[in-house]
Design an enzyme around this catalytic site. Structure first.
Site, PDB file in Angstrom:
ATOM      1  N   GLU A 113       0.854  -1.202   0.000  1.00 30.59           N
ATOM      2  CA  GLU A 113       0.000   0.000   0.000  1.00 30.59           C
ATOM      3  C   GLU A 113       0.880   1.238   0.000  1.00 30.59           C
ATOM      4  O   GLU A 113       2.108   1.149   0.146  1.00 30.59           O
ATOM      5  CB  GLU A 113      -0.925  -0.015   1.223  1.00 30.59           C
ATOM      6  CG  GLU A 113      -1.959  -1.138   1.156  1.00 30.59           C
ATOM      7  CD  GLU A 113      -2.937  -1.108   2.325  1.00 30.59           C
ATOM      8  OE1 GLU A 113      -3.565  -0.071   2.561  1.00 30.59           O
ATOM      9  OE2 GLU A 113      -3.057  -2.140   2.992  1.00 30.59           O
ATOM     10  N   HIS A 241      -8.927   9.087   3.275  1.00 38.03           N
ATOM     11  CA  HIS A 241      -8.517   8.028   2.358  1.00 38.03           C
ATOM     12  C   HIS A 241      -8.768   8.539   0.944  1.00 38.03           C
ATOM     13  O   HIS A 241      -9.855   9.045   0.651  1.00 38.03           O
ATOM     14  CB  HIS A 241      -9.326   6.747   2.621  1.00 38.03           C
ATOM     15  CG  HIS A 241      -8.709   5.544   1.992  1.00 38.03           C
ATOM     16  ND1 HIS A 241      -8.655   5.364   0.633  1.00 38.03           N
ATOM     17  CD2 HIS A 241      -8.097   4.469   2.539  1.00 38.03           C
ATOM     18  CE1 HIS A 241      -8.032   4.222   0.373  1.00 38.03           C
ATOM     19  NE2 HIS A 241      -7.684   3.658   1.508  1.00 38.03           N
ATOM     20  N   ARG A 288      -0.687   8.592   1.833  1.00 41.22           N
ATOM     21  CA  ARG A 288      -2.075   9.035   1.694  1.00 41.22           C
ATOM     22  C   ARG A 288      -2.300  10.539   1.743  1.00 41.22           C
ATOM     23  O   ARG A 288      -3.155  11.074   1.053  1.00 41.22           O
ATOM     24  CB  ARG A 288      -2.860   8.433   2.853  1.00 41.22           C
ATOM     25  CG  ARG A 288      -3.759   7.383   2.395  1.00 41.22           C
ATOM     26  CD  ARG A 288      -4.411   6.739   3.542  1.00 41.22           C
ATOM     27  NE  ARG A 288      -4.302   5.320   3.288  1.00 41.22           N
ATOM     28  CZ  ARG A 288      -4.778   4.403   4.084  1.00 41.22           C
ATOM     29  NH1 ARG A 288      -5.359   4.757   5.206  1.00 41.22           N
ATOM     30  NH2 ARG A 288      -4.664   3.149   3.775  1.00 41.22           N
ATOM     31  N   HIS A 349     -11.335   9.235   7.095  1.00 43.95           N
ATOM     32  CA  HIS A 349     -11.089   7.802   7.262  1.00 43.95           C
ATOM     33  C   HIS A 349     -10.568   7.439   8.648  1.00 43.95           C
ATOM     34  O   HIS A 349     -10.973   6.430   9.216  1.00 43.95           O
ATOM     35  CB  HIS A 349     -10.067   7.404   6.188  1.00 43.95           C
ATOM     36  CG  HIS A 349      -9.752   5.951   6.126  1.00 43.95           C
ATOM     37  ND1 HIS A 349     -10.689   4.991   5.813  1.00 43.95           N
ATOM     38  CD2 HIS A 349      -8.580   5.274   6.318  1.00 43.95           C
ATOM     39  CE1 HIS A 349     -10.104   3.787   5.812  1.00 43.95           C
ATOM     40  NE2 HIS A 349      -8.841   3.945   6.130  1.00 43.95           N
ATOM     41  N   ARG A 384      -0.706   8.537   9.404  1.00 39.70           N
ATOM     42  CA  ARG A 384      -0.569   7.087   9.613  1.00 39.70           C
ATOM     43  C   ARG A 384      -0.186   6.367   8.324  1.00 39.70           C
ATOM     44  O   ARG A 384      -0.791   6.595   7.273  1.00 39.70           O
ATOM     45  CB  ARG A 384      -1.890   6.522  10.126  1.00 39.70           C
ATOM     46  CG  ARG A 384      -1.920   5.016  10.214  1.00 39.70           C
ATOM     47  CD  ARG A 384      -3.241   4.546  10.749  1.00 39.70           C
ATOM     48  NE  ARG A 384      -4.329   4.787   9.821  1.00 39.70           N
ATOM     49  CZ  ARG A 384      -4.826   3.874   8.978  1.00 39.70           C
ATOM     50  NH1 ARG A 384      -4.325   2.658   8.949  1.00 39.70           N
ATOM     51  NH2 ARG A 384      -5.828   4.182   8.187  1.00 39.70           N
TER      52      ARG A 384
HETATM   53  P1  FAD Z   1     -13.476  -0.006  16.220  1.00 35.84           P
HETATM   54  O1  FAD Z   1     -13.216  -1.225  15.446  1.00 35.84           O
HETATM   55  O2  FAD Z   1     -14.000   1.164  15.488  1.00 35.84           O
HETATM   56  O3  FAD Z   1     -14.519  -0.360  17.372  1.00 35.84           O
HETATM   57  C1  FAD Z   1     -15.069   0.668  18.173  1.00 35.84           C
HETATM   58  C2  FAD Z   1     -16.073   0.049  19.107  1.00 35.84           C
HETATM   59  O4  FAD Z   1     -16.463   0.984  20.111  1.00 35.84           O
HETATM   60  C3  FAD Z   1     -17.370  -0.399  18.437  1.00 35.84           C
HETATM   61  O5  FAD Z   1     -17.750  -1.619  19.007  1.00 35.84           O
HETATM   62  C4  FAD Z   1     -18.369   0.686  18.841  1.00 35.84           C
HETATM   63  O6  FAD Z   1     -19.707   0.267  18.859  1.00 35.84           O
HETATM   64  C5  FAD Z   1     -17.876   0.970  20.250  1.00 35.84           C
HETATM   65  N1  FAD Z   1     -18.292   2.262  20.788  1.00 35.84           N
HETATM   66  C6  FAD Z   1     -18.042   3.505  20.309  1.00 35.84           C
HETATM   67  N2  FAD Z   1     -18.605   4.432  21.111  1.00 35.84           N
HETATM   68  C7  FAD Z   1     -19.216   3.765  22.120  1.00 35.84           C
HETATM   69  C8  FAD Z   1     -19.980   4.151  23.243  1.00 35.84           C
HETATM   70  N3  FAD Z   1     -20.254   5.450  23.532  1.00 35.84           N
HETATM   71  N4  FAD Z   1     -20.456   3.185  24.068  1.00 35.84           N
HETATM   72  C9  FAD Z   1     -20.226   1.871  23.816  1.00 35.84           C
HETATM   73  N5  FAD Z   1     -19.528   1.446  22.742  1.00 35.84           N
HETATM   74  C10 FAD Z   1     -19.022   2.387  21.915  1.00 35.84           C
HETATM   75  N6  FAD Z   1      -6.725  -0.139   9.260  1.00 35.84           N
HETATM   76  C11 FAD Z   1      -5.751  -1.009   8.932  1.00 35.84           C
HETATM   77  O7  FAD Z   1      -4.756  -1.129   9.659  1.00 35.84           O
HETATM   78  N7  FAD Z   1      -5.862  -1.758   7.806  1.00 35.84           N
HETATM   79  C12 FAD Z   1      -6.922  -1.681   6.971  1.00 35.84           C
HETATM   80  O8  FAD Z   1      -6.993  -2.390   5.984  1.00 35.84           O
HETATM   81  C13 FAD Z   1      -7.947  -0.759   7.282  1.00 35.84           C
HETATM   82  N8  FAD Z   1      -9.013  -0.605   6.457  1.00 35.84           N
HETATM   83  C14 FAD Z   1     -10.032   0.215   6.844  1.00 35.84           C
HETATM   84  C15 FAD Z   1     -11.159   0.304   6.039  1.00 35.84           C
HETATM   85  C16 FAD Z   1     -12.239   1.070   6.428  1.00 35.84           C
HETATM   86  C17 FAD Z   1     -13.451   1.165   5.549  1.00 35.84           C
HETATM   87  C18 FAD Z   1     -12.183   1.779   7.658  1.00 35.84           C
HETATM   88  C19 FAD Z   1     -13.345   2.614   8.105  1.00 35.84           C
HETATM   89  C20 FAD Z   1     -11.039   1.721   8.441  1.00 35.84           C
HETATM   90  C21 FAD Z   1      -9.960   0.945   8.042  1.00 35.84           C
HETATM   91  N9  FAD Z   1      -8.820   0.857   8.822  1.00 35.84           N
HETATM   92  C22 FAD Z   1      -7.824  -0.014   8.477  1.00 35.84           C
HETATM   93  C23 FAD Z   1      -8.755   1.507  10.121  1.00 35.84           C
HETATM   94  C24 FAD Z   1      -9.068   0.460  11.198  1.00 35.84           C
HETATM   95  O9  FAD Z   1     -10.097  -0.383  10.728  1.00 35.84           O
HETATM   96  C25 FAD Z   1      -9.525   1.077  12.502  1.00 35.84           C
HETATM   97  O10 FAD Z   1      -8.674   2.107  12.881  1.00 35.84           O
HETATM   98  C26 FAD Z   1      -9.516   0.020  13.592  1.00 35.84           C
HETATM   99  O11 FAD Z   1     -10.272  -1.090  13.185  1.00 35.84           O
HETATM  100  C27 FAD Z   1     -10.069   0.583  14.869  1.00 35.84           C
HETATM  101  O12 FAD Z   1     -10.250  -0.481  15.771  1.00 35.84           O
HETATM  102  P2  FAD Z   1     -10.744  -0.138  17.231  1.00 35.84           P
HETATM  103  O13 FAD Z   1     -10.795  -1.440  17.971  1.00 35.84           O
HETATM  104  O14 FAD Z   1      -9.940   0.938  17.805  1.00 35.84           O
HETATM  105  O15 FAD Z   1     -12.218   0.470  17.039  1.00 35.84           O
HETATM  106  C1  SIN Z   2      -7.167   0.318   2.682  1.00 31.31           C
HETATM  107  O1  SIN Z   2      -7.398  -0.882   2.549  1.00 31.31           O
HETATM  108  O2  SIN Z   2      -6.885   1.071   1.758  1.00 31.31           O
HETATM  109  C2  SIN Z   2      -7.241   0.901   4.049  1.00 31.31           C
HETATM  110  C3  SIN Z   2      -6.008   0.599   4.773  1.00 31.31           C
HETATM  111  C4  SIN Z   2      -5.880   1.457   6.002  1.00 31.31           C
HETATM  112  O3  SIN Z   2      -6.679   2.338   6.256  1.00 31.31           O
HETATM  113  O4  SIN Z   2      -4.893   1.233   6.714  1.00 31.31           O
END
Ligand code: FAD
Ligand code: SIN
Length: 523
Positions: A113, A241, A288, A349, A384
């Protein structure tokens, strides 16, 4: 339904689930999530998770790429630590049953990437997040030491502030005792007390009009921590993104993974002209921040609504096999990726800043940890590197789990915590007050606090935000709490932090580009 537990986990993404699975060996865990367990940003991750796996890649190259993307603001010790610990954490994910794609020779198939100098992204097709959530949510649901509370919205952290006690200005003199939770099905508010609390509430892309994030991403954790007086930093670095699918009226934007550019797709204008070489020698695979700004500049100069990703020169069967979900999604809206250009636009993003933590995920509040997108650990700096966020989530969840478990015996439940006070409140008269303010907020953020900023735009944003803030606080103080109202209030809190911290950064760096400071200050 007030409850006590050893470990309280707020959020069910990769950070929350992996933390819960590890601390469950040491005590009783309650995991709350505001929607269904599976509905997280993690679930939508496409490209994968970065880790050094085979030569010619090595730790130094991954460290260098991370630091180069971070534009001078990464914490070098944290970068070294995360990159070094990556392979152990990848093994843990594999042991939990997550399948990463392999080649016919049995080696892992590694994606590339933007900003990566080597192929180093482990992935599951083009839906790595769905695979992560499949495996981890099953283990969490089956674990007898983890109580999962779905549809439970965390309202506010409980600290000395709720006891009406003054807080002294020393190191970690504020303590977290648990959280107030709104149960969405019964509309009742409960107190959950815990010896250790993990904030794993993810990001806040949904405060922008165009975003890849699902509607849960309203910045609740950052806002709660800020209200509790935790240290919050670097929120000005909001990552756009470059390639959300252009589909007017549809929110969130469906992501077209950067891995497709790593596979050979090329960014072009609507009339088929390549443009990235004008902005960076790495072309379509530049980091990015550079690609998103280049697209923004092309759209403004040409007056177009979108640019395009061209995959038509790539071998069709291989392309469809590698990106089956993108192929399916595009076909569903009439685009054949083997023959047609894919229209794309930059979409909010990821937030690089957040609740500040140390190397064990501990925040400035005692017994409160943060991991995943809600946290600011020092890994990402001003921008990032792609696929480093899932890695950061799993490494810091592990470190926080270890620290919280080993220090569990030092913490006790707090007594005398008052119930949630909603005296003198009644149901909000009209939902339109909340929905209209939410839309206004998203417009303010997209128009004034987006990819390109200026001092005037930021001031305008703050002036408009103040009106929304006053109206919303007024509504909040006289209304029975509801999820939509609280999400709006949290989103306004986070927007305030982004704007203020953007104003304080008097330079352009990484994801923060301000027309009034076109250059970085010398290091
Ligand atoms: P999340 O997975 O967002 O989980 C947050 C949790 O908190 C959820 O369960 C939500 O319901 C809960 N929550 C929020 N507020 C409250 C509240 N007030 N009370 C109770 N629960 C609450 N990163 C990569 O490294 N590689 C990738 O390929 C990649 N692709 C991506 C593609 C997309 C479309 C997106 C949107 C992001 C991508 N990212 C990627 C970024 C990455 O997915 C996220 O940064 C990461 O998954 C965040 O994980 P997390 O556990 O911190 O939070
Ligand atoms: C992507 O698959 O392009 C998202 C990867 C990321 O947000 O780290």
């Amino acid at each position: 339904m007030n409850k006590n537990c050893d470990f309280l986990v707020l959020g069910s993404g990769l950070a929350g689930l992996s933390f819960a699975l590890q601390v469950a060996e040491y005590g009783k865990v309650i995991l709350i999530t505001k929607a269904e367990l599976e509905e997280t940003n993690t679930r939508y991750a496409q490209g994968g998770i970065a880790s050094v796996t085979y030569e010619p890649d090595n730790i130094e190259k991954h460290v260098e790429d991370t630091i180069e993307a971070g534009d001078g603001l990464c914490d070098i010790d944290v970068v070294n630590m995360v990159v070094e610990e990556a392979s152990v954490q990848i093994k843990a994910l594999i042991n939990w049953g997550i399948n990463f794609d392999k080649l016919q020779n049995g080696q892992y198939d590694l994606n590339k990437e933007g900003g990566h100098t080597e192929n180093r992204i482990l992935h599951h097709q083009d839906n790595t997040g769905t695979e992560i959530m499949r495996a981890l949510s099953k283990l969490v649901r089956e674990n007898p030491d983890i109580e999962v509370l779905e549809q439970c919205f965390a309202l506010d952290l409980i600290t000395q502030h709720q006891l009406g006690r003054p807080v002294f200005r020393g190191k970690r003199d504020i303590e977290c005792y648990g959280v107030y939770v709104l149960h969405r099905k019964t509309n009742s508010i409960h107190t959950i007390l815990a010896k250790k609390t993990l904030l794993a509430t993810g990001g806040n892309g949904y405060i922008y009009q165009t975003t890849t994030n699902p509607s849960i991403a309203t910045g609740d954790g950052i806002a709660m921590a800020y209200r509790a007086k935790a240290y919050v930093e670097q929120t000005e670095f909001v990552q756009f993104h470059p390639t959300g699918l252009y589909h007017p009226g549809v929110r969130p934007s469906y992501l077209i993974t950067e891995a497709i550019r790593g596979y050979g797709a090329i960014l072009k204008t609507i009339d088929g002209k390549e443009f990235m070489h004008k902005y960076d020698r790495r072309g379509s695979l530049a980091p990015r921040d550079i690609v998103a700004r280049a697209i923004d500049a092309e759209l403004k100069t040409r007056g177009d609504d979108f640019v395009c990703l061209d995959c038509t020169h790539l071998e069709p069967e291989g392309l469809k096999k590698h990106f089956p979900n993108i192929n399916k999604k595009c076909l569903s809206v009439g685009i054949d990726i083997t023959k047609d250009f894919i229209p794309v636009i930059p979409s909010a993003h990821y937030i690089c800043g957040g609740v500040s933590t140390d190397a064990n995920g501990l925040t400035s509040i005692l017994n409160l940890y943060a991991a995943g997108e809600v946290a600011c650990t020092g890994l990402h700096g001003a921008n990032r590197l792609a696929s480093n966020s899932l890695l950061e989530a799993v490494v810091f969840a592990h470190r926080a789990a270890r620290h919280a478990s080993f220090s569990l015996a030092e913490s006790e439940f707090k007594t005398g915590i008052p119930d949630w006070n909603d005296e003198g409140t009644s149901l909000p008269e009209e939902m339109i007050l909340i929905t209209q303010s939410t839309k206004e907020l998203q417009q303010i953020m997209s128009n004034y606090v987006g990819i390109v900023r200026s001092n005037l735009r930021l001031k305008r944003a703050l002036d408009r935000l103040e009106i929304l803030y006053r109206e919303t606080e007024n509504l909040y103080n006289r209304s029975t709490v509801s999820v939509k109202l609280c999400e709006l209030r949290n989103a306004i809190n986070v927007a305030y932090l982004i704007i203020r911290q953007a104003q304080e950064r008097r330079e352009s760096r990484g994801l923060h580009y301000n027309l009034d400071y076109p250059h970085k200050y010398p290091e």
